[in-house]
Write a protein that holds these residues in place. Structure first.
Motif, mmCIF file in Angstrom:
data_model
loop_
_atom_site.group_PDB
_atom_site.id
_atom_site.type_symbol
_atom_site.label_atom_id
_atom_site.label_comp_id
_atom_site.label_asym_id
_atom_site.label_seq_id
_atom_site.Cartn_x
_atom_site.Cartn_y
_atom_site.Cartn_z
ATOM 1 N N ALA A 207 0.829 -1.205 0.000
ATOM 2 C CA ALA A 207 0.000 0.000 0.000
ATOM 3 C C ALA A 207 0.867 1.261 0.000
ATOM 4 O O ALA A 207 0.591 2.221 -0.741
ATOM 5 C CB ALA A 207 -0.923 -0.011 1.219
ATOM 6 N N LEU A 208 1.913 1.271 0.816
ATOM 7 C CA LEU A 208 2.784 2.441 0.882
ATOM 8 C C LEU A 208 3.513 2.668 -0.435
ATOM 9 O O LEU A 208 3.585 3.808 -0.930
ATOM 10 C CB LEU A 208 3.794 2.272 2.021
ATOM 11 C CG LEU A 208 4.846 3.380 2.187
ATOM 12 C CD1 LEU A 208 4.185 4.742 2.328
ATOM 13 C CD2 LEU A 208 5.743 3.093 3.384
ATOM 14 N N VAL A 209 4.032 1.598 -1.028
ATOM 15 C CA VAL A 209 4.739 1.741 -2.301
ATOM 16 C C VAL A 209 3.791 2.210 -3.400
ATOM 17 O O VAL A 209 4.121 3.090 -4.207
ATOM 18 C CB VAL A 209 5.425 0.414 -2.695
ATOM 19 C CG1 VAL A 209 5.989 0.496 -4.113
ATOM 20 C CG2 VAL A 209 6.548 0.086 -1.713
ATOM 21 N N THR A 210 2.580 1.652 -3.427
ATOM 22 C CA THR A 210 1.591 2.074 -4.425
ATOM 23 C C THR A 210 1.238 3.538 -4.234
ATOM 24 O O THR A 210 1.145 4.311 -5.198
ATOM 25 C CB THR A 210 0.318 1.215 -4.312
ATOM 26 O OG1 THR A 210 0.656 -0.157 -4.473
ATOM 27 C CG2 THR A 210 -0.699 1.608 -5.377
ATOM 28 N N GLY A 211 1.045 3.946 -2.975
ATOM 29 C CA GLY A 211 0.760 5.348 -2.696
ATOM 30 C C GLY A 211 1.894 6.260 -3.115
ATOM 31 O O GLY A 211 1.672 7.367 -3.631
ATOM 32 N N LEU A 212 3.130 5.818 -2.911
ATOM 33 C CA LEU A 212 4.296 6.610 -3.309
ATOM 34 C C LEU A 212 4.378 6.763 -4.826
ATOM 35 O O LEU A 212 4.733 7.835 -5.329
ATOM 36 C CB LEU A 212 5.571 5.953 -2.780
ATOM 37 C CG LEU A 212 5.925 6.233 -1.320
ATOM 38 C CD1 LEU A 212 7.053 5.308 -0.865
ATOM 39 C CD2 LEU A 212 6.339 7.690 -1.131
ATOM 40 N N VAL A 213 4.079 5.689 -5.549
ATOM 41 C CA VAL A 213 4.086 5.771 -7.015
ATOM 42 C C VAL A 213 3.071 6.806 -7.482
ATOM 43 O O VAL A 213 3.354 7.648 -8.349
ATOM 44 C CB VAL A 213 3.785 4.389 -7.630
ATOM 45 C CG1 VAL A 213 3.562 4.504 -9.137
ATOM 46 C CG2 VAL A 213 4.923 3.416 -7.346
ATOM 47 N N TYR A 214 1.869 6.766 -6.892
ATOM 48 C CA TYR A 214 0.834 7.747 -7.240
ATOM 49 C C TYR A 214 1.297 9.162 -6.881
ATOM 50 O O TYR A 214 1.131 10.104 -7.668
ATOM 51 C CB TYR A 214 -0.455 7.418 -6.497
ATOM 52 C CG TYR A 214 -1.553 8.443 -6.708
ATOM 53 C CD1 TYR A 214 -2.396 8.368 -7.816
ATOM 54 C CD2 TYR A 214 -1.726 9.494 -5.812
ATOM 55 C CE1 TYR A 214 -3.386 9.324 -8.011
ATOM 56 C CE2 TYR A 214 -2.703 10.446 -5.999
ATOM 57 C CZ TYR A 214 -3.535 10.357 -7.103
ATOM 58 O OH TYR A 214 -4.518 11.307 -7.299
ATOM 59 N N SER A 312 4.892 9.379 5.938
ATOM 60 C CA SER A 312 3.888 8.694 5.122
ATOM 61 C C SER A 312 2.590 9.478 5.023
ATOM 62 O O SER A 312 1.807 9.282 4.094
ATOM 63 C CB SER A 312 3.600 7.305 5.703
ATOM 64 O OG SER A 312 2.997 7.419 6.989
ATOM 65 N N GLY A 313 2.373 10.398 5.965
ATOM 66 C CA GLY A 313 1.169 11.218 5.904
ATOM 67 C C GLY A 313 1.116 12.093 4.669
ATOM 68 O O GLY A 313 0.031 12.498 4.236
ATOM 69 N N ALA A 314 2.282 12.395 4.076
ATOM 70 C CA ALA A 314 2.310 13.181 2.845
ATOM 71 C C ALA A 314 1.768 12.388 1.663
ATOM 72 O O ALA A 314 1.347 12.963 0.658
ATOM 73 C CB ALA A 314 3.742 13.640 2.551
ATOM 74 N N VAL A 315 1.793 11.075 1.775
ATOM 75 C CA VAL A 315 1.285 10.210 0.707
ATOM 76 C C VAL A 315 -0.221 10.026 0.833
ATOM 77 O O VAL A 315 -0.971 10.178 -0.124
ATOM 78 C CB VAL A 315 1.991 8.839 0.747
ATOM 79 C CG1 VAL A 315 1.428 7.913 -0.320
ATOM 80 C CG2 VAL A 315 3.489 9.017 0.571
ATOM 81 N N ALA A 316 -0.655 9.657 2.041
ATOM 82 C CA ALA A 316 -2.074 9.466 2.309
ATOM 83 C C ALA A 316 -2.307 9.628 3.804
ATOM 84 O O ALA A 316 -1.566 9.039 4.607
ATOM 85 C CB ALA A 316 -2.534 8.085 1.843
#
Length: 436
Positions: A207-214, A312-316
């Motif tokens: 989930a974190l990696v996917t969020g980072l890609v987005y 990680s809050g910057a991602v989601a």
């Protein structure tokens, strides 16, 4: 930037999808190859994923992805040595079966106990293999303290309880509980919980990696993706010593060596290689994708041991809570697995001197002492150095196996590689320092 809910939705959907697949898809969960892959994969990704980005960017700036690539390359090379010893060494070491190999205990305990008990000291390779078990037992004691100090940091961070003695007290209570439960009933009952936690942890990582890609794609689309200046300190040897002290973030692949009761040699060799390649790909993408976030922060927000939660809050917005929960669970399961493995080695090493049921208490007592003598940055370095010593011994064992085994031809190239890796691991043991 796209509106706020979109990344959270992406993260939640990814986590639920991957988690459901890992936990409930029967063909996958029943697959022997998958189980043999996920054990080292979970060990490699468990704690390193939480701390690697803040520590690397704080110390080497925008060269973090190259530093991680170097650590991964070293880990893969050492992994090839462990795979060599699985293929050719086990037939030399394991000369007799232990008397009581089928017991109702945690699989890590039984696996390490079996491997240690099977070694009958006849030749130099046997002696060194036995010594490496002592080194690994010590490394596990250090790593148990490391995992639980990390757990305490993540558990107490939302409560703003930053006092060192509070964290150490929490770790002490957990270790006392593990020691008492292990002594009275063993840790086998925790295995099911560990499997669930591993599934959730891998889902969180996805989930974190996917969020980072987005997140990166959105910045690129709007033309706001850029890196600032993060200069390296002048003392390059100091940086190298810090990187040596971070070897623990890519450690864990050696667990395949102790799965012989459940998986064949070929399966362990193949799946261990797969676990290292999968984790390497994830780590490199993750570190590269974190660059734009790390360049936007400074100070404690960048290099705190739990900085990944805030970052990680910057991602989601949902990620900090998700990471905190999975960090607590994953560190507990990693600590119990290493505690079980260490107690298995201790039981085999100290046969007839310490009753088997007290092995857990011994491990917990040693880990408690380490907890009060170190902080979380020091314990990361000590864990790296302890495992590096085990790896150095395994490299020398591989040289002796190549000399004595009839199943393998002597190769000058391999001999140079094994010797060089032994020297590098010895240097890590001697010169690694805390990143903090």
């Amino acid at each position: 930037m796209p509106t706020f809910p979109i990344p959270s939705i992406i993260v939640v959907v990814t986590a639920l999808s991957v988690g459901s697949l890992l936990l409930f898809y029967r063909p996958l969960t029943d697959s022997s190859a998958w189980r043999a892959t996920v054990t080292p994969l979970a060990s490699i990704m468990g704690s390193g994923f939480l701390v690697c980005a803040p520590l690397l960017y704080a110390n080497v700036g925008n060269y973090a992805v190259f530093a991680m690539a170097g650590l991964l390359a070293l880990a893969y090379a050492v992994g090839s040595v462990v795979r060599f010893n699985i293929r050719y060494g086990e037939d030399i070491f394991e000369k007799h079966a232990p008397e009581d190999s089928c017991r109702d205990e945690h699989k890590a305990h039984v696996g390490h106990w079996n491997a240690a008990c099977r070694v009958k000291v006849d030749e130099a390779a046997d002696v060194l293999e036995k010594i490496s078990h002592y080194a690994l037992a010590g490394a596990y004691c250090v790593s148990v303290s490391y995992y639980l100090q990390l757990l305490a940091s993540f558990a107490l961070q939302p409560l703003s309880l930053t006092s060192a003695w509070i964290g150490k007290t929490l770790v002490t209570l957990i270790l006392a509980g593990i020691g008492i439960i292990g002594t009275s009933r063993g840790l086998k009952g925790i295995e099911k919980v560990e499997r669930i936690v591993v599934g959730f942890n891998l889902a969180m990582i996805a989930a974190l990696v996917t969020g980072l890609v987005y997140h990166n794609a959105a910045h690129l689309t709007e033309g706001t993706w850029q890196l600032g200046q993060m200069p390296l300190p002048k003392d390059k040897f100091h940086i190298l010593r810090i990187l040596m002290g971070l070897l623990i973030v890519v450690q864990g692949f050696e667990t395949s060596r102790f799965l012989g009761a459940e998986h064949s040699k070929e399966e362990r060799i193949r799946t261990m290689r797969q676990a290292q390649l999968i984790s390497a790909g994830i780590y490199l993408v993750f570190i590269a994708m974190m660059a734009v976030i790390m360049n936007g922060v400074s100070g404690a927000a960048q290099d705190g041991i739990t900085a990944i939660v805030t970052l990680s809050g910057a991602v989601a917005p949902i990620l900090p809570a998700l990471i905190t929960i999975t960090a607590i669970g994953s560190q507990f399961s990693a600590a119990t697995a290493d505690d079980a493995g260490c107690s298995g080695l201790m039981e085999a090493i100290m046969t007839k001197r310490v009753p088997a049921k007290y092995a857990y208490l011994l491990v917990s007592s040693l880990a408690i002492a380490l907890t009060w003598l170190t902080d979380v940055y020091q314990i990361i370095s000590y864990a790296s150095r302890a495992f590096a010593l085990f790896y150095a011994l395994q490299c020398v064992v591989a040289l002796l196996v190549m000399r004595s085994s009839r199943a393998v031809e002597f190769s000058r190239r391999k001999a140079v590689m094994f010797g060089s890796l032994a020297a590098v691991c010895a240097l890590v043991t001697l010169f690694g320092i805390p990143a903090g």
